[in-house]
Design a protein around this motif. Structure first.
Motif, PDB file in Angstrom:
ATOM      1  N   ARG A 165      -2.231  -3.367   0.369  1.00 38.46           N
ATOM      2  CA  ARG A 165      -2.139  -4.777   0.829  1.00 38.46           C
ATOM      3  C   ARG A 165      -3.276  -5.393   0.676  1.00 38.46           C
ATOM      4  O   ARG A 165      -3.514  -6.721   0.529  1.00 38.46           O
ATOM      5  CB  ARG A 165      -1.589  -4.574   2.377  1.00 38.46           C
ATOM      6  CG  ARG A 165      -1.545  -5.955   2.632  1.00 38.46           C
ATOM      7  CD  ARG A 165      -1.041  -6.239   4.346  1.00 38.46           C
ATOM      8  NE  ARG A 165       0.091  -5.432   4.585  1.00 38.46           N
ATOM      9  CZ  ARG A 165       0.419  -5.192   5.995  1.00 38.46           C
ATOM     10  NH1 ARG A 165      -0.594  -5.558   6.906  1.00 38.46           N
ATOM     11  NH2 ARG A 165       1.235  -4.449   6.347  1.00 38.46           N
ATOM     12  N   GLU A 166      -4.491  -4.792   1.120  1.00 33.97           N
ATOM     13  CA  GLU A 166      -5.837  -5.237   1.033  1.00 33.97           C
ATOM     14  C   GLU A 166      -6.038  -5.708  -0.556  1.00 33.97           C
ATOM     15  O   GLU A 166      -6.822  -6.713  -0.627  1.00 33.97           O
ATOM     16  CB  GLU A 166      -6.719  -4.504   1.586  1.00 33.97           C
ATOM     17  CG  GLU A 166      -6.559  -4.386   3.130  1.00 33.97           C
ATOM     18  CD  GLU A 166      -7.725  -3.701   3.924  1.00 33.97           C
ATOM     19  OE1 GLU A 166      -8.566  -2.996   3.446  1.00 33.97           O
ATOM     20  OE2 GLU A 166      -7.613  -4.156   5.143  1.00 33.97           O
ATOM     21  N   ASP A 167      -5.712  -4.930  -1.501  1.00 32.86           N
ATOM     22  CA  ASP A 167      -6.015  -5.118  -2.774  1.00 32.86           C
ATOM     23  C   ASP A 167      -5.197  -6.671  -3.113  1.00 32.86           C
ATOM     24  O   ASP A 167      -5.750  -7.298  -4.126  1.00 32.86           O
ATOM     25  CB  ASP A 167      -5.456  -4.045  -3.504  1.00 32.86           C
ATOM     26  CG  ASP A 167      -6.442  -2.720  -3.718  1.00 32.86           C
ATOM     27  OD1 ASP A 167      -7.678  -3.167  -3.144  1.00 32.86           O
ATOM     28  OD2 ASP A 167      -5.994  -1.662  -3.991  1.00 32.86           O
TER      29      ASP A 167
ATOM     30  N   GLY B   4       1.709 -14.660   1.638  1.00 35.53           N
ATOM     31  CA  GLY B   4       2.505 -14.044   2.699  1.00 35.53           C
ATOM     32  C   GLY B   4       3.464 -13.103   1.956  1.00 35.53           C
ATOM     33  O   GLY B   4       3.677 -12.065   2.650  1.00 35.53           O
ATOM     34  N   VAL B   5       3.486 -12.998   0.687  1.00 36.82           N
ATOM     35  CA  VAL B   5       3.974 -12.005  -0.087  1.00 36.82           C
ATOM     36  C   VAL B   5       3.315 -10.522   0.237  1.00 36.82           C
ATOM     37  O   VAL B   5       3.765  -9.562  -0.011  1.00 36.82           O
ATOM     38  CB  VAL B   5       4.122 -12.091  -1.623  1.00 36.82           C
ATOM     39  CG1 VAL B   5       4.659 -11.078  -2.485  1.00 36.82           C
ATOM     40  CG2 VAL B   5       4.852 -13.378  -1.751  1.00 36.82           C
ATOM     41  N   CYS B   6       1.859 -10.636   0.223  1.00 42.80           N
ATOM     42  CA  CYS B   6       0.930  -9.578   0.477  1.00 42.80           C
ATOM     43  C   CYS B   6       1.405  -8.869   1.724  1.00 42.80           C
ATOM     44  O   CYS B   6       1.281  -7.574   1.912  1.00 42.80           O
ATOM     45  CB  CYS B   6      -0.339  -9.821   0.351  1.00 42.80           C
ATOM     46  SG  CYS B   6      -1.170 -10.560  -0.868  1.00 42.80           S
ATOM     47  N   ALA B   7       2.108  -9.385   2.727  1.00 48.86           N
ATOM     48  CA  ALA B   7       2.312  -9.040   3.811  1.00 48.86           C
ATOM     49  C   ALA B   7       3.662  -8.317   3.767  1.00 48.86           C
ATOM     50  O   ALA B   7       4.165  -7.395   4.756  1.00 48.86           O
ATOM     51  CB  ALA B   7       2.749 -10.027   4.765  1.00 48.86           C
ATOM     52  N   GLU B   8       4.476  -8.419   2.538  1.00 53.96           N
ATOM     53  CA  GLU B   8       5.485  -7.460   2.178  1.00 53.96           C
ATOM     54  C   GLU B   8       5.160  -6.028   2.176  1.00 53.96           C
ATOM     55  O   GLU B   8       6.127  -5.201   2.053  1.00 53.96           O
ATOM     56  CB  GLU B   8       6.490  -7.829   0.982  1.00 53.96           C
ATOM     57  CG  GLU B   8       6.849  -9.353   1.243  1.00 53.96           C
ATOM     58  CD  GLU B   8       7.933  -9.389   2.334  1.00 53.96           C
ATOM     59  OE1 GLU B   8       8.757  -8.729   2.619  1.00 53.96           O
ATOM     60  OE2 GLU B   8       8.012 -10.528   2.966  1.00 53.96           O
ATOM     61  N   ILE B   9       3.923  -5.944   1.895  1.00 55.68           N
ATOM     62  CA  ILE B   9       3.496  -4.298   1.482  1.00 55.68           C
ATOM     63  C   ILE B   9       3.256  -3.885   3.085  1.00 55.68           C
ATOM     64  O   ILE B   9       2.306  -4.362   3.846  1.00 55.68           O
ATOM     65  CB  ILE B   9       2.231  -4.320   0.660  1.00 55.68           C
ATOM     66  CG1 ILE B   9       2.495  -5.142  -0.664  1.00 55.68           C
ATOM     67  CG2 ILE B   9       1.654  -2.881   0.515  1.00 55.68           C
ATOM     68  CD1 ILE B   9       1.213  -5.387  -1.285  1.00 55.68           C
ATOM     69  N   GLN B  10       4.347  -2.945   3.512  1.00 57.52           N
ATOM     70  CA  GLN B  10       4.119  -2.690   4.648  1.00 57.52           C
ATOM     71  C   GLN B  10       3.073  -1.693   5.380  1.00 57.52           C
ATOM     72  O   GLN B  10       2.822  -0.960   4.571  1.00 57.52           O
ATOM     73  CB  GLN B  10       5.623  -1.941   5.258  1.00 57.52           C
ATOM     74  CG  GLN B  10       6.807  -3.268   5.058  1.00 57.52           C
ATOM     75  CD  GLN B  10       6.436  -4.399   6.039  1.00 57.52           C
ATOM     76  OE1 GLN B  10       6.382  -4.039   7.380  1.00 57.52           O
ATOM     77  NE2 GLN B  10       6.790  -5.624   5.585  1.00 57.52           N
ATOM     78  N   GLU B  11       2.503  -1.964   6.350  1.00 55.41           N
ATOM     79  CA  GLU B  11       1.418  -1.164   6.966  1.00 55.41           C
ATOM     80  C   GLU B  11       1.944   0.164   7.198  1.00 55.41           C
ATOM     81  O   GLU B  11       1.394   1.267   6.903  1.00 55.41           O
ATOM     82  CB  GLU B  11       0.943  -1.687   8.150  1.00 55.41           C
ATOM     83  CG  GLU B  11      -0.601  -1.370   8.578  1.00 55.41           C
ATOM     84  CD  GLU B  11      -1.019  -2.291   9.638  1.00 55.41           C
ATOM     85  OE1 GLU B  11      -1.849  -1.805  10.284  1.00 55.41           O
ATOM     86  OE2 GLU B  11      -0.456  -3.460   9.775  1.00 55.41           O
ATOM     87  N   GLU B  12       3.211   0.336   7.820  1.00 56.35           N
ATOM     88  CA  GLU B  12       3.749   1.641   8.345  1.00 56.35           C
ATOM     89  C   GLU B  12       4.059   2.512   7.107  1.00 56.35           C
ATOM     90  O   GLU B  12       4.553   3.750   7.120  1.00 56.35           O
ATOM     91  CB  GLU B  12       5.175   1.303   9.015  1.00 56.35           C
ATOM     92  CG  GLU B  12       6.099   0.926   8.652  1.00 56.35           C
ATOM     93  CD  GLU B  12       6.078  -0.649   8.860  1.00 56.35           C
ATOM     94  OE1 GLU B  12       5.240  -1.131   9.262  1.00 56.35           O
ATOM     95  OE2 GLU B  12       7.435  -1.330   8.720  1.00 56.35           O
TER      96      GLU B  12
END
Length: 136
Positions: A46-48, A29-37
């Motif tokens: 995020r993929e890394d 869930g922490v990876c999701a903090e790396i925002q796509e926008e």
């Protein structure tokens, strides 16, 4: 502090901060903090992060990766590290000056195998300290 709320203050290093905390806490869930926008580079970051999660937690987390090449890389690294441990890391290049992929590999293996001595192979001092504090 291993607290992701501080990562937002890290500016250009925020994605690295989030990734390390995700791997340490084994919390995808922490990876999701790396925002796509935030841009294409951040999506790659995020993929890394998910690559590391596929290694340290569950290979099925590789499925969260959109880019097919990165997804394949995730599965390959997770399998290699689980089967061969630190031997995989030893084959990775030691340059540029800070070889992030090699350092990450040793960090992942140290976490997966619970072997603090592998942290000594990390050539970036702060990362080595984080590894030792996490694994010991």
């Amino acid at each position: 502090t291993q607290n992701e709320t501080w990562c937002a203050r890290a500016h250009s290093h925020d994605s690295i901060c989030y990734s390390r905390i995700a791997w340490i806490e084994k919390d995808e869930g922490v990876c999701a903090e790396i925002q796509e926008e935030w841009g294409e580079d951040k999506l790659s970051s995020r993929e890394d992060c998910y690559v590391g999660m596929g290694v340290v937690k569950d290979i099925q987390l590789c499925e969260k990766i959109i880019n097919n090449e990165k997804k394949k890389e995730c599965y390959e690294k997770a399998r290699q590290i689980k089967e061969n441990g630190a031997k995989v890391c030893e084959k990775l290049p030691t340059s540029p000056v800070i070889a992030f992929e090699r350092n990450d590999c040793f960090f992942w293996v140290a976490l997966v195998k619970n072997e603090p001595k592998l942290c000594n192979e990390i050539d970036y001092t702060n990362y080595r300290i984080i590894c030792r504090a996490t694994v010991e």
